[in-house]
Scaffold this motif. Structure first.
Motif, short mmCIF file in Angstrom:
data_model
loop_
_atom_site.label_atom_id
_atom_site.label_comp_id
_atom_site.label_asym_id
_atom_site.label_seq_id
_atom_site.Cartn_x
_atom_site.Cartn_y
_atom_site.Cartn_z
N LYS A 1 -8.11 0.19 -4.63
CA LYS A 1 -9.48 0.41 -5.11
C LYS A 1 -10.50 -0.28 -4.22
O LYS A 1 -11.58 0.26 -3.95
CB LYS A 1 -9.63 -0.10 -6.55
N GLU A 2 -10.16 -1.48 -3.77
CA GLU A 2 -11.11 -2.25 -2.96
C GLU A 2 -11.19 -1.70 -1.54
O GLU A 2 -12.27 -1.56 -0.98
CB GLU A 2 -10.71 -3.72 -2.94
N PHE A 3 -10.03 -1.36 -0.94
CA PHE A 3 -10.03 -0.91 0.45
C PHE A 3 -10.70 0.44 0.62
O PHE A 3 -11.38 0.67 1.63
CB PHE A 3 -8.58 -0.85 0.97
N ALA B 1 -14.73 -12.63 -0.13
CA ALA B 1 -14.74 -11.88 1.14
C ALA B 1 -14.22 -10.46 0.93
O ALA B 1 -14.74 -9.50 1.50
CB ALA B 1 -13.90 -12.61 2.18
N LEU B 2 -13.19 -10.32 0.09
CA LEU B 2 -12.64 -9.00 -0.20
C LEU B 2 -13.66 -8.13 -0.92
O LEU B 2 -13.84 -6.95 -0.59
CB LEU B 2 -11.37 -9.14 -1.04
N HIS C 1 -4.67 -9.39 7.98
CA HIS C 1 -3.30 -9.63 7.52
C HIS C 1 -3.12 -11.03 6.93
O HIS C 1 -2.52 -11.18 5.86
CB HIS C 1 -2.32 -9.42 8.68
N GLY C 2 -3.62 -12.06 7.61
CA GLY C 2 -3.44 -13.43 7.11
C GLY C 2 -4.06 -13.61 5.75
O GLY C 2 -3.48 -14.27 4.87
N GLY C 3 -5.23 -13.05 5.54
CA GLY C 3 -5.89 -13.13 4.24
C GLY C 3 -5.17 -12.34 3.17
O GLY C 3 -5.06 -12.78 2.02
N ARG C 4 -4.67 -11.14 3.53
CA ARG C 4 -3.95 -10.33 2.55
C ARG C 4 -2.67 -11.02 2.10
O ARG C 4 -2.32 -11.00 0.91
CB ARG C 4 -3.60 -8.95 3.15
N MET C 5 -1.96 -11.66 3.04
CA MET C 5 -0.72 -12.36 2.68
C MET C 5 -1.02 -13.55 1.76
O MET C 5 -0.39 -13.73 0.71
CB MET C 5 0.01 -12.82 3.93
N GLN C 6 -1.97 -14.38 2.17
CA GLN C 6 -2.28 -15.59 1.40
C GLN C 6 -2.79 -15.23 0.00
O GLN C 6 -2.33 -15.80 -1.00
CB GLN C 6 -3.32 -16.42 2.15
N TYR C 7 -3.73 -14.30 -0.07
CA TYR C 7 -4.32 -13.95 -1.36
C TYR C 7 -3.39 -13.08 -2.19
O TYR C 7 -3.27 -13.25 -3.41
CB TYR C 7 -5.66 -13.24 -1.13
#
Length: 509
Positions: free
Chosen positions: A330-332, A295-296, A304-310
Motif C-alpha cells: 500500500k505504501e510503495f 520516512a516511509l 534495503h537497509g531500512g526495509r530490513m531493519q523496520y
C-alpha cells in the motif's frame, strides 16, 4: 587456549582446582593469555556472562555515582550472580578467577575489531577494575600492587604523623582528620606525574605521597596503557582470526551481541492491526523505528537497509506475513513503484524475511548493538541508530520536534557525546513515558516496544510478551552480515570439536 570436549573439561576441573597459584589474586591486569583446554560450550558461556557484566558496569556508571552505596551494592550483586570474583573471596574461588581470566581474553578478541569496540571495552574494563580495587582490603591491595610490579610502599603511621601538616596543605580535599585516617603511599614521580601536575599530592625526596583515594588513578592509568597496547596487538591478528571459520562467526556475534529475547516468535501475531501502526509509532516505537516509519510515510519508499531493519521490527511486534505484504505494498504503490513491480521484486524479500523463501531462515529483529555496529546509513538512508549515526544538531532538532524538554535533550546529547547510545535511547524512553528510572536496560527495539506497551497498559501484556519471546538472540543475530548456518553455537556445535592455539592471537609474531 585450546578447545576440547566438555567431558575432558570436567576431568581437568578436578586437576586444575588445586592449581590456585595460577590466580593468586582476585584482581588481574590480564597480562598472560590462558593456555588450557576449554570446551566450546564454556567458551560461549563465559563470554556471554562477561558481556552481561560489562553492560551492567556501563549502565551503573551512567546511572549512579561510582563511589555511592547503590553503585557498589548493585555491582556486587551482579558479580555474585554471574560468579565472578568480588571483594576478597575465600581461597576456594579458583573457578571464579579462572572464569574472569578466560572471559576477559575472549571478549578482547571480539572487541579488538574496531576503534569503537576497543574504546567501549577498555572503558568498561577500567570501571570494573576500579570498583574491585577499591573494595579489597588494604593487605590484599598491597599484595596486588606487588604482583603487577607497582610496589608502592605504604607510608607508616609514624611518618604520616610526622608529615601531617605537609600532607594536609598539599593534598586537595582532605581535612587534617581525614589525613590521619587515610592511608598514603610513596610513589615514584614518573608514576604520579598526572597528580603532580595537578598539584594534588605532596612531594619529597623524589616521591609523591599519594592518598589511598588517589592511588586508583595511578593503577588505572597503568592498566589503561597495558590494555590499550594489548588490544592494538590483538587487532594485528585480525587477518588470522577472520580467516578462521571456527572463530570469526562466533566472535562477530559476541561483538554485536544482544543477550535476551530474540522476538522471533510472538503469540500476539496478528493482534496489531495496520490502522494502529501510525499511533503506535508515536507512543511506543523507539526513535530509530519512529524515524523509519516517518520516512516511509513521507517518501513511500525505504532502501534495503531500512526495509530490513523496520520490516523485522514490525514482524517482531506481531505483524503477520499477510499484513506485512499489505502494509508495504500500500505504501510503495503510493510512490513510484507499481503493483506489478512490487509483487515481482519487493514481495519476495518480505516473504524471505519471514522464512518462506530461499533457505527458509526465520530472521529475527535487529538488536541495538547490531543496528549501532553494522551497516551505517549513507545519504538517502534512514536506518541505523539516530543516537549513533545522526549529526548532534539534527538529532537535537528532531528531539525538539517531538516535544522533548530542553533539559532532557541536554541529557541525551551528553550521553551521545560519551558514546552511550543505548543509554541515550533509555533516557528518551524515560522522557517520552514520564518515568524516572526504568529498572532495566534497553538493548533491543522490540524490548522498547514491549516495555512501552506494558507501561501504557498498566502491565497487562507483560507475561504474554515475555513468555512469547524467550528464545535467546544467540539463535540468529546477524543474518545479513554472515551465513546464518555458519555461526557455531552451544546448541549446534559438537562438544568434541577442537580449536587449537588461540593464545597466539594475543602475542607478538
Amino acid at each position: 587456549m585450546e578447545f576440547s570436549s566438555g567431558r575432558g573439561r570436567l576431568k581437568q576441573a578436578r586437576l586444575a582446582g588445586d592449581r590456585r597459584d595460577l590466580y593468586p589474586h582476585s584482581l588481574q591486569f590480564y597480562l598472560e593469555p590462558p593456555t588450557e583446554n576449554i570446551s566450546l560450550v564454556e567458551f560461549e558461556s563465559f563470554a556471554i556472562d562477561r558481556l552481561k557484566l560489562l553492560k551492567v558496569v556501563e549502565n551503573l556508571g551512567v546511572s549512579y555515582v561510582r563511589s555511592s552505596d547503590s553503585y557498589k551494592t548493585k555491582l556486587e550483586f551482579e558479580l555474585r550472580k554471574l560468579k565472578f570474583p568480588y571483594k576478597a573471596l575465600a581461597e576456594d574461588d579458583y573457578e571464579a578467577r579462572r572464569k574472569d581470566h578466560i572471559s576477559h581474553f575472549i571478549l578482547r578478541l571480539a572487541y579488538c575489531q574496531s576503534e569503537d569496540l576497543r574504546r567501549w571495552f577498555l572503558q568498561q574494563e577500567m570501571d570494573l577494575l576500579r570498583y574491585r580495587f577499591n573494595e579489597v582490603t588494604d593487605n590484599l591491595r598491597q599484595k596486588f600492587l606487588e604482583h603487577v610490579n607497582l610496589s608502592f610502599e605504604a607510608v607508616s603511621e609514624d611518618l604520616k604523623n610526622e608529615l601531617a601538616n605537609e600532607l594536609y596543605t598539599s593534598t586537595a580535599g582532605l581535612s587534617m582528620t581525614k589525613v590521619k585516617e587515610q592511608m598514603f603511599y610513596k610513589v615514584g614521580l614518573a608514576d604520579a606525574v598526572d597528580l603532580f601536575r595537578a598539584r594534588r599530592v605532596f612531594i619529597k625526596d623524589g616521591f609523591a605521597y599519594v592518598p589511598f583515594k588517589e592511588i586508583d588513578v595511578i593503577v588505572l592509568n597503568n592498566y589503561r596503557t597495558k590494555l590499550s597496547k594489548a588490544l592494538a596487538l590483538t587487532a594485528r591478528s585480525l587477518p588470522s582470526i577472520q580467516s578462521d571459520e571456527r572463530l570469526q562467526p562466533l566472535l562477530n556475534r559476541l561483538s554485536h551481541s544482544y543477550i535476551g529475547p530474540d522476538y522471533s516468535v510472538q503469540k500476539n501475531t496478528g493482534k496489531i492491526s495496520l490502522e494502529q501502526i501510525d499511533t503506535l509509532s508515536v507512543k511506543s516505537f523507539p526513535l530509530c523505528m519512529r524515524q523509519l516509519h516517518k520516512a516511509l510515510r513521507d517518501n513511500h519508499h525505504l532502501r534495503h537497509g531500512g526495509r530490513m531493519q523496520y520490516g523485522l521490527f514490525l514482524k517482531g511486534i506481531g505483524l503477520t506475513l499477510e499484513q506485512a505484504l499489505e502494509f508495504w505494498k500500500k505504501e510503495f504503490i503510493r510512490g513510484k513503484v507499481d503493483a506489478d513491480k512490487f509483487d515481482k521484486g519487493y514481495a519476495y524479500s518480505i516473504r524471505h524475511s519471514y522464512g518462506k523463501e530461499g533457505r527458509r531462515t526465520d530472521y529475527t529483529p535487529y538488536s541495538c548493538m547490531k543496528i549501532i555496529m553494522s551497516n551505517p546509513p549513507s545519504q538517502g538512508d534512514y536506518h541505523g541508530c539516530p543516537f549513533r549515526h545522526s549529526d548532534p544538531e539534527l538529532l537535537k532538532q528532531k528531539l525538539q520536534s517531538y516535544k522533548i524538554p530542553p533539559s532532557g535533550i541536554a541529557q541525551i546529547l551528553e550521553l551521545v557525546k560519551g558514546m552511550h547510545y543505548q543509554l541515550a535511547c533509555q533516557k528518551y524512553f524515560e522522557l517520552t513515558h514520564d518515568v524516572d528510572n526504568l529498572g532495566f536496560s534497553l538493548n533491543h527495539p522490540n524490548q522498547y516496544f514491549t516495555e512501552s506497551q506494558k507501561l501504557l497498559s498498566g502491565g497487562r501484556e507483560l507475561k504474554k510478551e515475555l513468555s512469547n519471546s524467550g528464545n535467546s538472540q544467540q539463535k540468529s543475530n546477524s543474518q545479513e552480515s554472515m551465513n546464518s548456518n555458519s555461526a557455531p553455537t552451544s546448541s549446534n556445535t559438537t562438544a568434541d570439536a577442537e580449536l587449537e592455539g588461540l593464545e597466539a592471537y594475543f602475542t607478538e609474531d
